[in-house]
Every structure is written in C-alpha cells, then in structure tokens.
Design an enzyme around this catalytic site. Sequence first.
Site, PDB file in Angstrom:
ATOM      1  N   GLY A 290     -39.466 -90.016  -8.225  1.00  0.00           N
ATOM      2  CA  GLY A 290     -39.561 -88.684  -7.376  1.00  0.00           C
ATOM      3  C   GLY A 290     -40.135 -89.054  -6.018  1.00  0.00           C
ATOM      4  O   GLY A 290     -40.522 -90.329  -5.528  1.00  0.00           O
TER       5      GLY A 290
ATOM      6  N   SER B 254     -51.323 -79.280  -7.489  1.00  0.00           N
ATOM      7  CA  SER B 254     -50.217 -78.516  -6.385  1.00  0.00           C
ATOM      8  C   SER B 254     -51.380 -77.632  -5.744  1.00  0.00           C
ATOM      9  O   SER B 254     -52.235 -76.681  -6.399  1.00  0.00           O
ATOM     10  CB  SER B 254     -49.318 -77.854  -6.797  1.00  0.00           C
ATOM     11  OG  SER B 254     -48.907 -76.988  -6.168  1.00  0.00           O
ATOM     12  N   SER B 255     -51.250 -77.158  -4.347  1.00  0.00           N
ATOM     13  CA  SER B 255     -51.959 -75.964  -3.810  1.00  0.00           C
ATOM     14  C   SER B 255     -51.773 -74.591  -4.475  1.00  0.00           C
ATOM     15  O   SER B 255     -52.528 -73.599  -4.125  1.00  0.00           O
ATOM     16  CB  SER B 255     -51.757 -76.014  -2.414  1.00  0.00           C
ATOM     17  OG  SER B 255     -50.589 -76.154  -2.086  1.00  0.00           O
ATOM     18  N   CYS B 256     -50.573 -74.554  -5.343  1.00  0.00           N
ATOM     19  CA  CYS B 256     -50.213 -73.288  -5.920  1.00  0.00           C
ATOM     20  C   CYS B 256     -51.220 -72.759  -6.785  1.00  0.00           C
ATOM     21  O   CYS B 256     -51.084 -71.614  -7.341  1.00  0.00           O
ATOM     22  CB  CYS B 256     -48.802 -73.195  -6.164  1.00  0.00           C
ATOM     23  SG  CYS B 256     -48.602 -74.002  -7.513  1.00  0.00           S
TER      24      CYS B 256
ATOM     25  N   TYR C 213     -45.624 -72.199 -13.300  1.00  0.00           N
ATOM     26  CA  TYR C 213     -45.855 -73.861 -12.720  1.00  0.00           C
ATOM     27  C   TYR C 213     -47.319 -74.079 -12.283  1.00  0.00           C
ATOM     28  O   TYR C 213     -48.077 -74.975 -12.575  1.00  0.00           O
ATOM     29  CB  TYR C 213     -44.850 -74.043 -11.512  1.00  0.00           C
ATOM     30  CG  TYR C 213     -45.041 -75.302 -10.742  1.00  0.00           C
ATOM     31  CD1 TYR C 213     -44.661 -76.454 -11.438  1.00  0.00           C
ATOM     32  CD2 TYR C 213     -45.981 -75.311  -9.632  1.00  0.00           C
ATOM     33  CE1 TYR C 213     -44.707 -77.620 -10.634  1.00  0.00           C
ATOM     34  CE2 TYR C 213     -45.939 -76.369  -8.971  1.00  0.00           C
ATOM     35  CZ  TYR C 213     -45.377 -77.760  -9.508  1.00  0.00           C
ATOM     36  OH  TYR C 213     -45.516 -78.919  -8.842  1.00  0.00           O
TER      37      TYR C 213
ATOM     38  N   LYS D  80     -50.046 -76.657 -13.895  1.00  0.00           N
ATOM     39  CA  LYS D  80     -50.808 -77.480 -12.914  1.00  0.00           C
ATOM     40  C   LYS D  80     -52.467 -77.372 -13.599  1.00  0.00           C
ATOM     41  O   LYS D  80     -53.335 -78.314 -13.308  1.00  0.00           O
ATOM     42  CB  LYS D  80     -50.745 -77.344 -11.695  1.00  0.00           C
ATOM     43  CG  LYS D  80     -49.129 -78.090 -11.218  1.00  0.00           C
ATOM     44  CD  LYS D  80     -49.174 -79.590 -11.607  1.00  0.00           C
ATOM     45  CE  LYS D  80     -48.075 -80.212 -10.994  1.00  0.00           C
ATOM     46  NZ  LYS D  80     -47.662 -81.573 -11.187  1.00  0.00           N
TER      47      LYS D  80
ATOM     48  N   PRO E  28     -52.467 -81.517  -3.609  1.00  0.00           N
ATOM     49  CA  PRO E  28     -51.905 -81.908  -2.125  1.00  0.00           C
ATOM     50  C   PRO E  28     -51.120 -80.269  -1.943  1.00  0.00           C
ATOM     51  O   PRO E  28     -50.734 -79.329  -2.611  1.00  0.00           O
ATOM     52  CB  PRO E  28     -50.581 -82.721  -2.428  1.00  0.00           C
ATOM     53  CG  PRO E  28     -50.172 -82.517  -3.938  1.00  0.00           C
ATOM     54  CD  PRO E  28     -51.627 -82.117  -4.440  1.00  0.00           C
TER      55      PRO E  28
ATOM     56  N   HIS F  84     -37.508 -77.082  -2.124  1.00  0.00           N
ATOM     57  CA  HIS F  84     -38.782 -76.276  -1.272  1.00  0.00           C
ATOM     58  C   HIS F  84     -38.219 -75.836   0.164  1.00  0.00           C
ATOM     59  O   HIS F  84     -37.167 -76.215   0.442  1.00  0.00           O
ATOM     60  CB  HIS F  84     -39.964 -77.085  -1.239  1.00  0.00           C
ATOM     61  CG  HIS F  84     -40.894 -77.278  -2.618  1.00  0.00           C
ATOM     62  ND1 HIS F  84     -40.813 -78.258  -3.320  1.00  0.00           N
ATOM     63  CD2 HIS F  84     -41.470 -76.386  -3.031  1.00  0.00           C
ATOM     64  CE1 HIS F  84     -41.259 -78.020  -4.437  1.00  0.00           C
ATOM     65  NE2 HIS F  84     -41.998 -76.964  -4.476  1.00  0.00           N
TER      66      HIS F  84
ATOM     67  N   ARG G 121     -29.587 -76.647   5.204  1.00  0.00           N
ATOM     68  CA  ARG G 121     -28.815 -75.444   5.937  1.00  0.00           C
ATOM     69  C   ARG G 121     -28.878 -75.521   7.297  1.00  0.00           C
ATOM     70  O   ARG G 121     -27.438 -75.118   8.039  1.00  0.00           O
ATOM     71  CB  ARG G 121     -29.775 -73.950   5.394  1.00  0.00           C
ATOM     72  CG  ARG G 121     -29.415 -73.654   4.203  1.00  0.00           C
ATOM     73  CD  ARG G 121     -30.004 -72.194   4.063  1.00  0.00           C
ATOM     74  NE  ARG G 121     -31.211 -72.096   3.391  1.00  0.00           N
ATOM     75  CZ  ARG G 121     -32.139 -71.043   3.318  1.00  0.00           C
ATOM     76  NH1 ARG G 121     -31.888 -69.896   3.840  1.00  0.00           N
ATOM     77  NH2 ARG G 121     -33.203 -71.210   2.915  1.00  0.00           N
TER      78      ARG G 121
ATOM     79  N   ARG H 150     -47.980 -71.640   6.497  1.00  0.00           N
ATOM     80  CA  ARG H 150     -48.093 -72.918   5.630  1.00  0.00           C
ATOM     81  C   ARG H 150     -48.604 -74.188   6.462  1.00  0.00           C
ATOM     82  O   ARG H 150     -48.483 -74.355   7.439  1.00  0.00           O
ATOM     83  CB  ARG H 150     -46.618 -73.022   4.863  1.00  0.00           C
ATOM     84  CG  ARG H 150     -46.201 -71.999   4.254  1.00  0.00           C
ATOM     85  CD  ARG H 150     -46.855 -71.748   2.803  1.00  0.00           C
ATOM     86  NE  ARG H 150     -46.506 -70.892   1.962  1.00  0.00           N
ATOM     87  CZ  ARG H 150     -46.526 -69.608   1.798  1.00  0.00           C
ATOM     88  NH1 ARG H 150     -47.559 -69.231   2.717  1.00  0.00           N
ATOM     89  NH2 ARG H 150     -46.081 -68.710   1.077  1.00  0.00           N
TER      90      ARG H 150
END
Length: 309
Positions: free
Chosen positions: A14, A108-110, A137, A141, A164, A180, A188, A210
């Site tokens: 990954g 994860s920061s989420c 998700y 985490k 992170p 993401h 795009r 962000r």
Amino acid sequence: MEKNAKIYIAGINGMVGSAIKRRLRGDGYSNIIGPASKELDLTKQSAVNEFISKERPEYLFLTAAKVGGIYANNTYPADYIYNNLIIEANVIHAAYKYGVKKLLFLGSSCIYPKYAPQPMKEEYLLDGKLEPTNEPYALAKIAGIKLCESYNRQYGTDFISCMPTNLYGPNDNYDSMNSHVIPGLVRRFHEAKVNGNKEVVVWGSGTPKREFLYVDDLADACIFLMEKYSGNGTVNVGSGIEVTIKELAEAIKEAVGYKGEVVFDPSKPDGTPRKLLDSSKLTALGWKAKTWLREGLELAYEDFLKRQC
C-alpha cells in the site's frame, strides 16, 4: 530497532507500507517481510496466526487497511467497518500471542469529532460525534487504538498508535470514484488536460480546510516513533499547514499543467468543515515534516504519470 531485526510491514504494497519499506531499506534495514494480500489474507485469523507464529517478527508496522474517499465510505460502509475491524483484531492479537516486541498501528485523523476544536489534540478522541460520511471507518480505527491500549494495559505489550493527517504521494490510489481528494483530483485534472476539457468540477463548496502530509514524511515519522516513543497515548502526525479545498484544487491544477477552469458543485458533501491536527506532541519529541505541499504535488503527479505507462 536493530539493523538486522526482522520487521513485518502489514500492508507493505500500500501507499504507507511501501513508503515505510523504502525508508527502512534506505536506512540499512534488510530483514523486512510483508507478503502481498493475495498471499496472506489478513481477514483470516488462522492465516495471520500461522504467518506470525512461523516468521516471529520483532517489529510490526500495521498499515494494512481498506481506505477510500467520501464516495466510497458513503457507498460501502459495511465493507469499511468490517474489513478494518477484523484486520486489526487479527494482527494485534497475533502480535501479542507470538511475542512481537513492538507494534505501530496506523490510525487516521477522521477518528476525531466532526466539530472538534482546531487544531485537534489527541485528547479530543471520543469527545463528540463523528463525521457521518466516514463514521464506520473511523469507528474501526478507534477500535484499533483501543485494542493497542487494552493489550498494553492487560499484557504489558508495547503497542503504539499514530494518527496521520490526509496523505498523498507515491503508490496512491488514483481511482476516479474510490480515491481520496488529492489523487482523485490529479486524475481528473490530467484527463481534462489530455481531453482538452474546458472545466473540471470539484465536489463541494471549496471552503473546507484540510491538512496534507506527503507519505514519505509519514514513513519517516512512523520509524521515528517506533524508535523513540512508547506509551498508551496516541500521537498525531501532521504537516502543520492547512489549505482550503479551493486552494488545493488550484495547486493541483498548476502541478498538472491544466489550463481550464475549476468549478465547484455545492450540491455535493463538503465533509468536515476543518481538519487540522495538533502535532505538538510529536514536534516536542524532535520530529517535523520536510516536504512542502507544492513539491509533494509535483512528485505525486510524476508518480501518477509513471503508473499510467
């Protein structure tokens, strides 16, 4: 970590796992293992136990996860919570069972509440409601963090967690629907440039802020923490620099060399209005990010072009 120590990177192919592997090899570590997902299914407990009991790694970086952007998290919530929960439980338990000396879990920061005070400190965890678009998700985490903390408390293990901020860089997922924001926009803008399109539509209003971190900087931080930090408290890993999505889109447009217009679609979700990590805990330990966003975006676009060949 000793240079000849056996190091297992779960998720070695990954984006984060491959970056950690690059950094370790560059630093002279040679005994690095990490079978591909087709060779070792981390959702299968018996397979994980067999592998770790046989290989007996001394250090373990748990970077394997099912990840995606807003669209993917909204569309496949069951997949995101199930796969991440089962991977974490299997690997962390096996690490305890077979005597892994130290484990680093990648969060994860989420995990932080949608309306957490900014910048977000580690202590804000579980202090409010999560962002609905990626709640499954995030819950998975959070469970991984609590697994590490619980094994430390009950069994005296040395399992640490780092959180992170938004990542980008080599080996990212550039899928147009499941990526993401940075890799999705890189694709795009590139396709619009190649096809001669006059505009690129970006989801949301463009106003959310962000923070972004180049993945090789995260790899550096993970190895730094593995060597320098132990404890039950999580550690934020960020660049300390935030930009609006509009500013980000313009920076990617410049990196790609697209000459058309950027149009925002406010009917699409913005997600969390602002997300900036307080990385002062890590800074106090002696670590700081090195890669500026514009430099990182140029490197990310180079990686995208190489992977299209």
